[in-house]
Write a protein that holds these residues in place. Structure first.
Motif, mmCIF file in Angstrom:
data_model
loop_
_atom_site.group_PDB
_atom_site.id
_atom_site.type_symbol
_atom_site.label_atom_id
_atom_site.label_comp_id
_atom_site.label_asym_id
_atom_site.label_seq_id
_atom_site.Cartn_x
_atom_site.Cartn_y
_atom_site.Cartn_z
ATOM 1 N N ARG A 1 7.480 13.556 -3.590
ATOM 2 C CA ARG A 1 8.086 13.877 -4.879
ATOM 3 C C ARG A 1 7.850 12.738 -5.870
ATOM 4 O O ARG A 1 8.116 11.574 -5.563
ATOM 5 C CB ARG A 1 9.586 14.098 -4.705
ATOM 6 N N PRO A 2 7.381 13.036 -7.081
ATOM 7 C CA PRO A 2 7.206 11.972 -8.079
ATOM 8 C C PRO A 2 8.544 11.550 -8.670
ATOM 9 O O PRO A 2 9.544 12.253 -8.556
ATOM 10 C CB PRO A 2 6.319 12.635 -9.136
ATOM 11 N N GLY A 3 8.562 10.388 -9.288
ATOM 12 C CA GLY A 3 9.761 9.916 -9.959
ATOM 13 C C GLY A 3 10.594 8.993 -9.086
ATOM 14 O O GLY A 3 10.438 8.937 -7.869
ATOM 15 N N ARG B 1 0.842 -1.208 0.000
ATOM 16 C CA ARG B 1 0.000 0.000 0.000
ATOM 17 C C ARG B 1 0.867 1.244 0.000
ATOM 18 O O ARG B 1 0.557 2.236 -0.681
ATOM 19 C CB ARG B 1 -0.939 -0.011 1.203
ATOM 20 N N LEU B 2 1.966 1.227 0.774
ATOM 21 C CA LEU B 2 2.854 2.382 0.818
ATOM 22 C C LEU B 2 3.481 2.638 -0.554
ATOM 23 O O LEU B 2 3.604 3.803 -0.980
ATOM 24 C CB LEU B 2 3.932 2.172 1.885
ATOM 25 N N HIS B 3 3.882 1.565 -1.252
ATOM 26 C CA HIS B 3 4.449 1.752 -2.586
ATOM 27 C C HIS B 3 3.423 2.345 -3.545
ATOM 28 O O HIS B 3 3.770 3.162 -4.403
ATOM 29 C CB HIS B 3 4.998 0.429 -3.128
ATOM 30 N N TRP B 4 2.175 1.942 -3.414
ATOM 31 C CA TRP B 4 1.130 2.555 -4.231
ATOM 32 C C TRP B 4 1.019 4.039 -3.914
ATOM 33 O O TRP B 4 0.897 4.875 -4.827
ATOM 34 C CB TRP B 4 -0.202 1.853 -3.967
ATOM 35 N N LEU B 5 1.073 4.385 -2.648
ATOM 36 C CA LEU B 5 0.968 5.780 -2.229
ATOM 37 C C LEU B 5 2.085 6.618 -2.837
ATOM 38 O O LEU B 5 1.872 7.770 -3.239
ATOM 39 C CB LEU B 5 1.027 5.854 -0.699
ATOM 40 N N VAL B 6 3.287 6.051 -2.910
ATOM 41 C CA VAL B 6 4.460 6.802 -3.347
ATOM 42 C C VAL B 6 4.598 6.831 -4.861
ATOM 43 O O VAL B 6 4.989 7.857 -5.446
ATOM 44 C CB VAL B 6 5.732 6.197 -2.706
ATOM 45 N N THR B 7 4.275 5.734 -5.535
ATOM 46 C CA THR B 7 4.616 5.605 -6.952
ATOM 47 C C THR B 7 3.483 5.983 -7.902
ATOM 48 O O THR B 7 3.741 6.199 -9.093
ATOM 49 C CB THR B 7 5.053 4.162 -7.264
ATOM 50 N N ARG B 8 2.259 6.065 -7.425
ATOM 51 C CA ARG B 8 1.132 6.383 -8.301
ATOM 52 C C ARG B 8 0.642 7.805 -8.068
ATOM 53 O O ARG B 8 0.621 8.291 -6.932
ATOM 54 C CB ARG B 8 -0.024 5.400 -8.057
ATOM 55 N N ARG B 9 0.191 8.444 -9.135
ATOM 56 C CA ARG B 9 -0.289 9.824 -9.013
ATOM 57 C C ARG B 9 -1.470 9.912 -8.058
ATOM 58 O O ARG B 9 -1.511 10.806 -7.200
ATOM 59 C CB ARG B 9 -0.684 10.362 -10.396
ATOM 60 N N LEU B 10 -2.408 8.997 -8.177
ATOM 61 C CA LEU B 10 -3.545 8.998 -7.256
ATOM 62 C C LEU B 10 -3.067 8.757 -5.831
ATOM 63 O O LEU B 10 -3.569 9.376 -4.881
ATOM 64 C CB LEU B 10 -4.556 7.921 -7.667
ATOM 65 N N GLY B 11 -2.101 7.861 -5.662
ATOM 66 C CA GLY B 11 -1.570 7.611 -4.330
ATOM 67 C C GLY B 11 -0.951 8.854 -3.715
ATOM 68 O O GLY B 11 -1.159 9.148 -2.530
ATOM 69 N N ARG B 12 -0.207 9.616 -4.508
ATOM 70 C CA ARG B 12 0.407 10.840 -3.979
ATOM 71 C C ARG B 12 -0.651 11.879 -3.636
ATOM 72 O O ARG B 12 -0.480 12.657 -2.693
ATOM 73 C CB ARG B 12 1.417 11.394 -4.989
ATOM 74 N N THR B 13 -1.743 11.881 -4.387
ATOM 75 C CA THR B 13 -2.855 12.775 -4.040
ATOM 76 C C THR B 13 -3.472 12.373 -2.706
ATOM 77 O O THR B 13 -3.759 13.223 -1.855
ATOM 78 C CB THR B 13 -3.930 12.742 -5.145
ATOM 79 N N VAL B 14 -3.659 11.078 -2.512
ATOM 80 C CA VAL B 14 -4.161 10.586 -1.224
ATOM 81 C C VAL B 14 -3.188 10.955 -0.108
ATOM 82 O O VAL B 14 -3.594 11.371 0.975
ATOM 83 C CB VAL B 14 -4.388 9.061 -1.280
ATOM 84 N N GLY B 15 -1.883 10.816 -0.373
ATOM 85 C CA GLY B 15 -0.891 11.185 0.629
ATOM 86 C C GLY B 15 -0.978 12.647 1.015
ATOM 87 O O GLY B 15 -0.880 13.001 2.198
#
Length: 376
Positions: free
Chosen positions: A290-292, A267-281
Motif C-alpha cells: 500500500r502506498p502512503g 533497501r526495504l524502505h526503498w521497496l516500500v516508500t518508492r513507486r518503482l520499489g513497490r513495482t519491484v515488490g
C-alpha cells in the motif's frame, strides 16, 4: 477444495471436512475484521483433537506457499497442528501490505479459525515482520484486558476474577512482576543448545511503556489508551477473546519502526516508500504494498511488549542478523521486563531462512515446558 467465510467479523469453522480424529488438512479463505480476504491452510498434528496449534506468521515478502514457510510448518506439524496464512498483499491473499499495521487483523482471523477447529491452546510464532505482528497482537489484547480489569476495579468488580480463560490468569504487570513460568529478574537460553547466549539481566520496566502514551496508567482507574491508536489497533483492542493467544514466540522481530541502520533495511524502505520499489515488490516478490505513510503510526512492538504478560513470551534473535542488530531484541526484552525471555543464537541470520529444524524443535520444547504444549 477451499471455502470462504463471508463477513468482516470473526471467522467461523472453515475446513474441507472432518475425519474420525478431527479436522483434516484444509485450505480456507478467511476474512479479516476489515473485510480483507486472507488465504490460510491447516495441517493437523499428531496429538488428540483439541490439542495445541501453532499459528505461523511469515515475514515480509513471504507467503504460506514459500518453501521456507512450508519447511517450518512441516517441522512443527510433527509436534502440533499448524495454521499458516499469507498476510494481506502476499501470495493469494487480498489487499495490500501495510508492513506490520493492519496485518494484526490477519493474524487475529487465523487465530480465530484455529480455535474454531477445536484447539484450546494457541501458540503464535512470527518471523521478522510476522514477529512484530505477534507481539503487537498479544500486547493489544493485554492492554485491553488491563483496561477492562482497571474499569472493573473502579466499579468494585474485576472481570475474570471468578474464572479466567486459559493464558489470561491474573493481571498484566506494568512494571516488573513475575508471571508464572518466567525467570525471576533475568532471561536465559534454555534447552542446553550449543551456541545459545544468555541475555543480560534486564532493568525494571517503567510504568509508562515505551512509545506514545499519556503517562503512567493508574491501577485502580480505567487505563488511559496510548494515543493515538491506529484504526487497526482500535479494531483489535475492541475485539473479543476468540483471537487471543496463549503463548508468543517472536523470531528476528524489529523493536521499533523506521529503522534504516543496515543496508538490507535501507533497501526495504526503498521497496516500500518508492513507486518503482513497490513495482519491484509486486513483480519480483509477489508482494503488493500500500502506498502512503501510516496515519497515525501504529503502536510499536516495544510500546506494547509491557502488556503481553502474563502470556508467556520468547524472543529469538541471531547475532548475525543482517537486518536488525542485537539492540532490537534487547530493547524488546527490556520492555517486557522480567516476563520476556531472550535467546541470542550464535551464527544465526534472519527469520525463517535462518531457522533450522533443530531450532524449531527447541522452540517447541520451550512451548511444552512453558505450558503451550499442553491442552487446557
Amino acid at each position: 477444495m477451499s471455502a470462504t467465510t463471508a463477513g468482516s467479523g470473526p471467522v467461523g469453522p472453515v475446513t474441507e471436512g472432518a475425519g474420525a480424529h478431527g479436522p483434516r488438512r484444509a485450505r480456507a479463505s478467511l476474512r479479516a475484521a476489515d473485510g480483507v480476504r486472507i488465504d490460510a491452510a491447516y495441517e493437523p498434528g499428531p496429538g488428540p483433537v483439541g490439542g495445541p496449534v501453532v499459528v505461523l506468521a511469515h515475514g515480509f515478502t513471504g507467503d504460506l506457499d514459500r518453501p521456507h514457510v512450508r519447511r517450518a510448518a512441516h517441522a512443527l506439524a510433527r509436534h502440533a497442528a499448524v495454521v499458516t496464512f499469507s498476510f494481506r498483499g502476499h501470495g493469494r491473499s487480498g489487499g495490500r501490505s501495510t508492513v506490520g499495521d493492519s496485518e494484526v487483523l490477519d493474524l487475529a482471523a487465523a487465530v480465530t479459525w484455529a480455535r474454531s477447529l477445536g484447539h484450546s491452546r494457541v501458540i503464535t510464532l512470527g518471523f521478522s515482520m510476522g514477529g512484530s505482528v505477534v507481539l503487537r497482537h498479544a500486547g493489544l489484547h493485554g492492554l485491553a484486558r488491563l483496561r477492562a480489569e482497571a474499569a472493573g476495579t473502579a466499579r468494585g468488580t474485576v472481570p475474570g476474577a471468578a474464572g479466567t480463560a486459559p493464558g489470561t490468569a491474573g493481571a498484566a504487570p506494568l512494571a516488573g512482576g513475575t508471571a508464572p513460568g518466567t525467570n525471576e529478574g533475568r532471561t536465559e537460553a534454555r534447552g542446553g543448545a550449543q551456541g545459545a547466549e544468555t541475555a543480560p539481566e534486564a532493568p525494571a520496566v517503567p510504568q509508562t511503556p515505551p512509545g506514545p502514551g499519556p503517562g503512567p496508567v493508574p491501577a485502580a482507574a480505567p487505563a488511559a489508551l496510548p494515543a493515538p491508536l491506529s484504526e487497526t489497533d482500535r479494531l483489535v483492542f475492541a475485539g473479543g477473546r476468540a483471537d487471543r493467544t496463549d503463548l508468543v514466540i517472536a523470531v528476528s522481530s524489529p523493536a521499533r519502526w523506521y529503522y534504516r541502520g543496515t543496508a538490507p533495511m535501507r533497501r526495504l524502505h526503498w521497496l516500500v516508500t518508492r513507486r518503482l520499489g513497490r513495482t519491484v515488490g509486486r513483480l519480483g516478490f509477489r508482494t503488493r504494498i500500500r502506498p502512503g505513510d501510516w496515519d497515525p503510526v501504529p503502536l510499536s512492538p516495544t510500546a506494547l511488549a509491557p502488556y503481553i504478560a502474563p502470556v508467556p513470551l520468547l524472543l529469538v534473535h541471531g547475532d548475525r542478523d543482517p537486518y536488525f542488530p542485537l539492540d532490537h531484541p534487547r530493547a524488546l526484552q527490556r520492555a517486557a521486563g522480567t516476563h520476556g525471555e531472550l535467546w541470542i543464537e550464535r551464527g544465526m541470520g534472519h527469520a525463517e531462512n535462518a531457522t533450522d529444524e533443530a531450532l524449531l524443535g527447541r522452540l517447541w520444547r520451550w512451548a511444552e515446558r512453558t505450558g503451550g504444549g499442553a491442552g487446557a
